[in-house]
Motif scaffolding. Structure first.
Motif, PDB file in Angstrom:
ATOM      1  N   THR A 153      93.302  30.675  33.749  1.00 21.77           N
ATOM      2  CA  THR A 153      93.551  32.086  34.011  1.00 21.77           C
ATOM      3  C   THR A 153      94.163  32.215  35.402  1.00 21.77           C
ATOM      4  O   THR A 153      94.594  31.219  35.984  1.00 21.77           O
ATOM      5  CB  THR A 153      92.237  32.894  33.908  1.00 21.77           C
ATOM      6  N   ASP A 154      94.232  33.424  35.922  1.00 20.74           N
ATOM      7  CA  ASP A 154      94.797  33.633  37.254  1.00 20.74           C
ATOM      8  C   ASP A 154      93.929  34.646  38.002  1.00 20.74           C
ATOM      9  O   ASP A 154      94.080  35.851  37.827  1.00 20.74           O
ATOM     10  CB  ASP A 154      96.245  34.132  37.130  1.00 20.74           C
ATOM     11  N   PHE A 155      93.011  34.109  38.784  1.00 23.23           N
ATOM     12  CA  PHE A 155      92.108  34.989  39.517  1.00 23.23           C
ATOM     13  C   PHE A 155      92.848  35.745  40.624  1.00 23.23           C
ATOM     14  O   PHE A 155      93.864  35.271  41.138  1.00 23.23           O
ATOM     15  CB  PHE A 155      90.966  34.171  40.124  1.00 23.23           C
ATOM     16  N   ASP A 156      92.316  36.885  40.992  1.00 20.68           N
ATOM     17  CA  ASP A 156      92.865  37.655  42.114  1.00 20.68           C
ATOM     18  C   ASP A 156      92.548  36.917  43.420  1.00 20.68           C
ATOM     19  O   ASP A 156      91.386  36.653  43.717  1.00 20.68           O
ATOM     20  CB  ASP A 156      92.254  39.052  42.130  1.00 20.68           C
ATOM     21  N   LYS A 157      93.573  36.614  44.188  1.00 20.67           N
ATOM     22  CA  LYS A 157      93.366  35.769  45.377  1.00 20.67           C
ATOM     23  C   LYS A 157      92.452  36.419  46.394  1.00 20.67           C
ATOM     24  O   LYS A 157      91.684  35.741  47.075  1.00 20.67           O
ATOM     25  CB  LYS A 157      94.716  35.424  46.026  1.00 20.67           C
ATOM     26  N   LEU A 193      79.391  33.058  24.544  1.00 19.13           N
ATOM     27  CA  LEU A 193      79.000  32.947  25.940  1.00 19.13           C
ATOM     28  C   LEU A 193      80.023  32.214  26.785  1.00 19.13           C
ATOM     29  O   LEU A 193      80.281  32.573  27.922  1.00 19.13           O
ATOM     30  CB  LEU A 193      77.648  32.247  26.062  1.00 19.13           C
ATOM     31  N   LEU A 194      80.616  31.187  26.216  1.00 12.79           N
ATOM     32  CA  LEU A 194      81.504  30.374  27.030  1.00 12.79           C
ATOM     33  C   LEU A 194      82.793  31.104  27.383  1.00 12.79           C
ATOM     34  O   LEU A 194      83.188  31.140  28.538  1.00 12.79           O
ATOM     35  CB  LEU A 194      81.803  29.065  26.305  1.00 12.79           C
ATOM     36  N   SER A 195      83.412  31.708  26.415  1.00 12.75           N
ATOM     37  CA  SER A 195      84.632  32.456  26.701  1.00 12.75           C
ATOM     38  C   SER A 195      84.322  33.603  27.661  1.00 12.75           C
ATOM     39  O   SER A 195      85.085  33.916  28.562  1.00 12.75           O
ATOM     40  CB  SER A 195      85.230  32.988  25.412  1.00 12.75           C
ATOM     41  N   PHE A 196      83.188  34.184  27.473  1.00 11.84           N
ATOM     42  CA  PHE A 196      82.703  35.324  28.230  1.00 11.84           C
ATOM     43  C   PHE A 196      82.541  35.012  29.720  1.00 11.84           C
ATOM     44  O   PHE A 196      82.809  35.859  30.572  1.00 11.84           O
ATOM     45  CB  PHE A 196      81.376  35.725  27.579  1.00 11.84           C
ATOM     46  N   ILE A 197      82.139  33.789  30.000  1.00 11.09           N
ATOM     47  CA  ILE A 197      81.969  33.391  31.391  1.00 11.09           C
ATOM     48  C   ILE A 197      83.279  33.464  32.158  1.00 11.09           C
ATOM     49  O   ILE A 197      83.319  33.916  33.292  1.00 11.09           O
ATOM     50  CB  ILE A 197      81.404  31.948  31.466  1.00 11.09           C
ATOM     51  N   ALA A 198      84.331  33.043  31.506  1.00  6.14           N
ATOM     52  CA  ALA A 198      85.621  32.972  32.178  1.00  6.14           C
ATOM     53  C   ALA A 198      86.306  34.331  32.265  1.00  6.14           C
ATOM     54  O   ALA A 198      87.501  34.449  32.149  1.00  6.14           O
ATOM     55  CB  ALA A 198      86.527  31.976  31.464  1.00  6.14           C
ATOM     56  N   ASN A 199      85.498  35.354  32.462  1.00  6.42           N
ATOM     57  CA  ASN A 199      86.000  36.693  32.711  1.00  6.42           C
ATOM     58  C   ASN A 199      86.731  37.302  31.506  1.00  6.42           C
ATOM     59  O   ASN A 199      86.116  37.473  30.481  1.00  6.42           O
ATOM     60  CB  ASN A 199      86.930  36.661  33.932  1.00  6.42           C
ATOM     61  N   LEU A 259      87.028  13.472  35.325  1.00  5.07           N
ATOM     62  CA  LEU A 259      87.906  14.614  35.530  1.00  5.07           C
ATOM     63  C   LEU A 259      88.391  14.653  36.964  1.00  5.07           C
ATOM     64  O   LEU A 259      87.651  14.322  37.893  1.00  5.07           O
ATOM     65  CB  LEU A 259      87.172  15.915  35.203  1.00  5.07           C
ATOM     66  N   GLY A 260      89.627  15.041  37.114  1.00  6.58           N
ATOM     67  CA  GLY A 260      90.207  15.163  38.442  1.00  6.58           C
ATOM     68  C   GLY A 260      91.169  16.327  38.479  1.00  6.58           C
ATOM     69  O   GLY A 260      91.518  16.901  37.441  1.00  6.58           O
ATOM     70  N   PHE A 261      91.596  16.696  39.674  1.00  2.00           N
ATOM     71  CA  PHE A 261      92.508  17.821  39.834  1.00  2.00           C
ATOM     72  C   PHE A 261      93.609  17.389  40.788  1.00  2.00           C
ATOM     73  O   PHE A 261      93.338  16.912  41.890  1.00  2.00           O
ATOM     74  CB  PHE A 261      91.740  19.013  40.412  1.00  2.00           C
ATOM     75  N   ASP A 262      94.847  17.549  40.338  1.00  2.00           N
ATOM     76  CA  ASP A 262      95.968  17.062  41.144  1.00  2.00           C
ATOM     77  C   ASP A 262      96.638  18.171  41.956  1.00  2.00           C
ATOM     78  O   ASP A 262      97.702  17.959  42.517  1.00  2.00           O
ATOM     79  CB  ASP A 262      96.995  16.389  40.240  1.00  2.00           C
ATOM     80  N   GLY A 263      96.021  19.342  41.973  1.00  3.36           N
ATOM     81  CA  GLY A 263      96.619  20.457  42.698  1.00  3.36           C
ATOM     82  C   GLY A 263      97.203  21.494  41.770  1.00  3.36           C
ATOM     83  O   GLY A 263      97.390  22.652  42.155  1.00  3.36           O
ATOM     84  N   GLU A 264      97.470  21.073  40.532  1.00  6.43           N
ATOM     85  CA  GLU A 264      98.055  22.001  39.571  1.00  6.43           C
ATOM     86  C   GLU A 264      97.272  22.035  38.267  1.00  6.43           C
ATOM     87  O   GLU A 264      97.016  23.096  37.713  1.00  6.43           O
ATOM     88  CB  GLU A 264      99.508  21.586  39.246  1.00  6.43           C
ATOM     89  N   THR A 265      96.907  20.849  37.792  1.00 11.22           N
ATOM     90  CA  THR A 265      96.358  20.732  36.451  1.00 11.22           C
ATOM     91  C   THR A 265      95.055  19.955  36.487  1.00 11.22           C
ATOM     92  O   THR A 265      94.906  19.028  37.272  1.00 11.22           O
ATOM     93  CB  THR A 265      97.356  19.976  35.545  1.00 11.22           C
ATOM     94  N   GLN A 312      94.341  26.437  47.434  1.00  9.80           N
ATOM     95  CA  GLN A 312      94.192  25.219  46.612  1.00  9.80           C
ATOM     96  C   GLN A 312      92.970  25.323  45.707  1.00  9.80           C
ATOM     97  O   GLN A 312      93.016  24.973  44.533  1.00  9.80           O
ATOM     98  CB  GLN A 312      94.036  23.984  47.513  1.00  9.80           C
ATOM     99  N   LEU A 313      91.881  25.817  46.278  1.00 12.70           N
ATOM    100  CA  LEU A 313      90.654  25.943  45.500  1.00 12.70           C
ATOM    101  C   LEU A 313      90.829  26.953  44.366  1.00 12.70           C
ATOM    102  O   LEU A 313      90.352  26.754  43.256  1.00 12.70           O
ATOM    103  CB  LEU A 313      89.499  26.368  46.416  1.00 12.70           C
ATOM    104  N   LYS A 314      91.540  28.023  44.699  1.00  6.74           N
ATOM    105  CA  LYS A 314      91.818  29.008  43.655  1.00  6.74           C
ATOM    106  C   LYS A 314      92.598  28.387  42.496  1.00  6.74           C
ATOM    107  O   LYS A 314      92.309  28.637  41.322  1.00  6.74           O
ATOM    108  CB  LYS A 314      92.608  30.187  44.231  1.00  6.74           C
ATOM    109  N   LYS A 315      93.558  27.542  42.835  1.00  4.92           N
ATOM    110  CA  LYS A 315      94.327  26.873  41.777  1.00  4.92           C
ATOM    111  C   LYS A 315      93.437  26.028  40.880  1.00  4.92           C
ATOM    112  O   LYS A 315      93.665  25.931  39.680  1.00  4.92           O
ATOM    113  CB  LYS A 315      95.430  26.007  42.390  1.00  4.92           C
ATOM    114  N   LEU A 316      92.427  25.403  41.484  1.00  2.16           N
ATOM    115  CA  LEU A 316      91.478  24.621  40.684  1.00  2.16           C
ATOM    116  C   LEU A 316      90.752  25.531  39.694  1.00  2.16           C
ATOM    117  O   LEU A 316      90.668  25.226  38.497  1.00  2.16           O
ATOM    118  CB  LEU A 316      90.463  23.929  41.582  1.00  2.16           C
TER     119      LEU A 316
END
Lengths: 235, 235
Positions: B180-184, A229-235, B27-33, B169-173
DNA sequence: AATATTAGGTGTAAAGGTGACACATAATTT
DNA sequence: AAATTATGTGTCACCTTTACACCTAATATT
């Protein structure tokens, strides 16, 4: 070595220890209503409560929860999952106790006979509970929320069904969980499209004129579905 | 009265108390990681660990987790949620300790300056962690799973963003969370269709030539969305 | 024996959402 | 003035979901 660090030990010795308990919200389905198994524990004759017990020195939390469940129901290999730790300083008026609540889904049929007599266990509708010990009502409430949340995203409902069951029976379970009335046609299509059910040749007799076919869960596929399920969520 | 029942008290006195700790996966997000905040606690100079502390007699678990988070970061009103109780008998080799893990999502920008010096705190990529104390690596792993699970079903990602942020920026998060790399184009359509974002007049300068418009979360709608999720699931 | 009844099960069409892809746009750099 | 680069809108095919209708099997009724 951490093990023998003197400051470290001093820091530990200043701390207050507390009792750690486990409480189980045992949910079942009798064909009509979502039910929770309550007991009258040992000396607390006046109040219904969840089945629970103390954490022993040699156990993990999961082991303790399984042991306690076994003591009451005689069941092993039950769907059992940690729900939440409850730690209000005054939740137990006798002494400070942190309780780790687990929720269990069981097939009521399995159970019936095996229930230990020692606890005066009884099934109650989750929508009509008696007054409960301590914060146990909060625990039940949270478990219903969790069940609704999980059942919406995972094929977890099967855990509450007997080995063989009909689609209309399963629909009644989901109706009970969400307190609604799903469309039978869309429901059956959706359930069957998961590919997790195996149709049996046998029909249910007596309940309706036509009779509904029994199904059983394809356990291999079910296991796989839950795990992936978990891997599956991330498309 | 339960409070003074003699058998009851006897039963309590036979039990073993344990120390109860709290550990926070911040947990935090620095813009990249996607990053997790680790500390070198007091005397354990050798090993990185999660920020943690002991449960005090007058606190609830949530209060204790908030206090400990405040001690390190100086932040209040942080997204903080109980993750799981860890209770392996040997998880802490010095003495039996049950640890209730919390996971926190913070806006890294908020933080920066306020970090307490006392803990030598440092941000690490969740995909490249140093060896951690006790079972803290398990805790981090579980928190990532929980984050992935929740972010797939709830608009929780905003908790990691600064007050105003751009869609890229949100997409990068989300790219970082799911590795992965979602379609913008699809991503922005999906995010905007939630109706939770308010477009500002201001554009981000410097990062790209065209510049992206800033958005902020519609806090009322966001709160509502989070709360109404459960009823919403059941159609 | 024929008909009525009741719940089970299949079908279908409209609407909405998702995924894959192309191109126009704004502002800076050359 | 032209090139560059990331932003942001548009479209189309496909899949899923929703709403609703009807046929079917087996028992109950007359």
């Amino acid at each position: 070595m951490i093990r023998t660090h003197p400051h470290m030990l001093a820091q530990y010795k200043q701390q207050h220890p507390y009792l750690v308990a486990l409480d189980s919200i045992i949910l079942g389905f009798d064909g009509e209503t979502l039910r929770v198994l309550l007991v009258k524990r040992g000396v607390e004759e006046e109040t219904w409560s969840l089945m629970g017990g103390w954490l022993q020195p040699d156990e993990t939390l999961d082991q303790a929860a399984n042991r306690i469940l076994y003591e009451l129901t005689g069941l092993t290999n039950v769907y059992l999952e940690q729900l939440h730790a409850f730690g209000d300083p005054h939740r137990d008026p006798i002494t400070r106790t942190v309780s780790v609540a687990y929720f269990a889904l069981i097939k009521v049929a399995d159970d019936e006979s095996r229930l230990s007599d020692a606890y005066q266990a009884q099934w109650f509708s989750v929508y009509d509970l008696p007054p409960l010990l301590f914060d146990h009502a909060d625990m039940v409430e949270l478990s219903i929320k969790r069940l609704r949340y999980k059942a919406a995203h995972q094929p977890i409902g099967f855990e509450l069904m007997p080995e063989k069951f009909t689609i209309p029976q399963l629909k009644k379970l989901y109706d009970a969980i969400y307190n609604t009335d799903f469309d039978k046609r869309n429901f059956s299509r959706k359930i069957l499209s998961t590919g997790l059910l195996i149709k049996l040749d046998e029909k249910q007799k007596g309940y309706s004129k036509k009779g509904a076919f029994y199904y059983q869960v394809d356990k291999a596929k079910y296991q796989q579905a839950i795990e992936s399920l978990l891997s599956f969520i991330a498309n």
